[in-house]
Design an enzyme around this catalytic site. Structure first.
Site, short mmCIF file in Angstrom:
data_model
loop_
_atom_site.label_atom_id
_atom_site.label_comp_id
_atom_site.label_asym_id
_atom_site.label_seq_id
_atom_site.Cartn_x
_atom_site.Cartn_y
_atom_site.Cartn_z
N HIS A 106 0.95 -1.14 0.07
CA HIS A 106 -0.02 -0.01 0.18
C HIS A 106 1.01 1.35 -0.10
O HIS A 106 1.98 1.18 0.14
CB HIS A 106 -0.89 -0.01 1.18
N HIS A 135 4.06 1.29 2.18
CA HIS A 135 5.39 0.76 1.55
C HIS A 135 6.03 1.50 0.55
O HIS A 135 6.96 1.61 0.26
CB HIS A 135 4.82 -0.81 1.01
N ASP A 147 4.90 0.29 12.71
CA ASP A 147 5.49 -0.86 13.62
C ASP A 147 6.50 -0.16 14.47
O ASP A 147 7.64 -0.32 14.54
CB ASP A 147 6.04 -1.96 12.72
N SER A 186 -1.85 -3.81 5.59
CA SER A 186 -2.38 -4.79 4.49
C SER A 186 -3.56 -5.24 5.27
O SER A 186 -4.38 -5.87 4.32
CB SER A 186 -1.17 -5.71 4.46
O1 PAF Z 1 6.94 -5.19 8.92
C1 PAF Z 1 6.84 -6.17 8.02
O2 PAF Z 1 6.18 -6.23 6.99
C2 PAF Z 1 7.45 -7.48 8.66
O3 PAF Z 1 7.45 -7.51 9.84
C3 PAF Z 1 8.99 -7.49 7.84
C4 PAF Z 1 10.00 -6.30 8.57
C5 PAF Z 1 8.98 -7.33 6.34
C6 PAF Z 1 9.68 -8.79 8.40
O4 PAF Z 1 9.08 -9.94 7.85
#
Ligand code: PAF
Length: 288
Positions: A42, A45, A158, A194
């Protein structure tokens, strides 16, 4: 496939292809940026990838739904996967390489090494998702070793994950610069995720109230309220929306992630709440 920078964008699934790519890029003196993802991309990202294209000569995006960071009963099987749509979006903004391995390519059947960050992983999400951060740090460490990027980009939504990855990089002297980027939100304040696509229309309408409650807590924090009081304000506001089942609401020190309790000052207010079967997380930072 040719990307927005006029270069060919490749999709590979084997580690040795990434290593070849890396070797070739390095021979030409190119810097490499990595954006680790689990796909279902999305705007959040894509903002990381855009920043990487501004700062790095080559941009690698990994797309891997990492099984080791999902606990029993979590959404590993139903986690959205759409490599075709992801590739089209990445090509349009100038990514150079997609690394989309199968689980067997990432984990040998007898793999028995885990990268585990202590302390920082104990509270917040770590308290409710045992083993989750070990899965994250192990896979991110492996991706750093495979891609060997100069810079790696992660979202601040996150917040705990970002703090844990920074600590891993520092403690293990991994030669990568970790860059955190602000959370991208819908117009009504909902943090992009997501998992938002799991929400029913009714749940989607209620979901922005999580950010609204955090903002009320932040306003109190800015006026000098202590951590416990900030948490109470957020909890009280969230309780007004019956669809929410909060898992935690914590005001923590932005560096150590320790609860502030009766202290005020700079803080991150972080929360996780279920709405239906979907677990949402969000946070807000309050400067001192
Ligand atoms: O944030 C995420 O999408 C996942 O935790 C990552 C950093 C790609 C690790 O799998």
């Amino acid at each position: 496939m040719y990307n927005a920078r006029g270069d060919e964008m490749r999709i590979v699934s084997e580690k040795r292809d990434v290593r070849d790519y890396h070797a070739q890029a390095r021979r030409g003196g190119a810097s490499i940026g990595l954006v680790p993802t689990m796909g279902a991309l999305h705007e959040g990202h894509l903002s990381l990838v855009r920043r990487a294209t501004q700062e790095c000569d080559r941009v690698v995006v990994s797309i891997f739904v990492n099984p080791t960071q999902f606990g029993p009963g979590e959404d590993l099987e139903k986690y959205p996967r759409d490599l075709e749509a992801d590739a089209a979006a990445l090509e349009a903004i100038g990514a150079d390489l997609i690394f989309a391995p199968a689980p067997a390519e990432m984990y040998a059947p007898d793999a028995c090494t885990t990268v585990s960050v202590g302390g920082l992983t104990e509270g917040l999400c770590g308290q409710f998702r045992p083993g989750h951060f070990d899965g994250v740090t192990t896979v991110v460490c492996k991706l750093f070793n495979i891609v060997q990027p100069d810079r790696a980009y992660f979202g601040e939504k996150d917040y705990q994950q970002l703090a844990v990855i920074r600590r891993m990089v520092r403690d293990l002297d991994i030669p990568v610069e970790v860059i955190g980027m602000p959370t991208v939100r819908e117009a009504d304040g909902l943090a992009l995720s997501s998992r938002n696509r799991y929400l029913s229309p009714q749940e989607r309408a209620a979901a922005p109230k999580l950010q609204a409650a955090l903002q009320s807590g932040a306003a109190a924090g800015r006026e000098g309220a202590a951590g416990a009081e900030v948490e109470r304000i957020v909890a009280e506001q969230l309780a007004q929306e019956p669809l929410f089942r909060p898992q935690y609401i914590r005001a923590v020190d932005p560096g150590s992630l320790e609860p502030l309790e009766d202290r005020s000052g700079p803080m991150v207010i972080a929360a996780a709440a279920y709405i239906g079967n979907t677990r949402l997380i969000d946070n807000i930072r309050v400067e001192g």
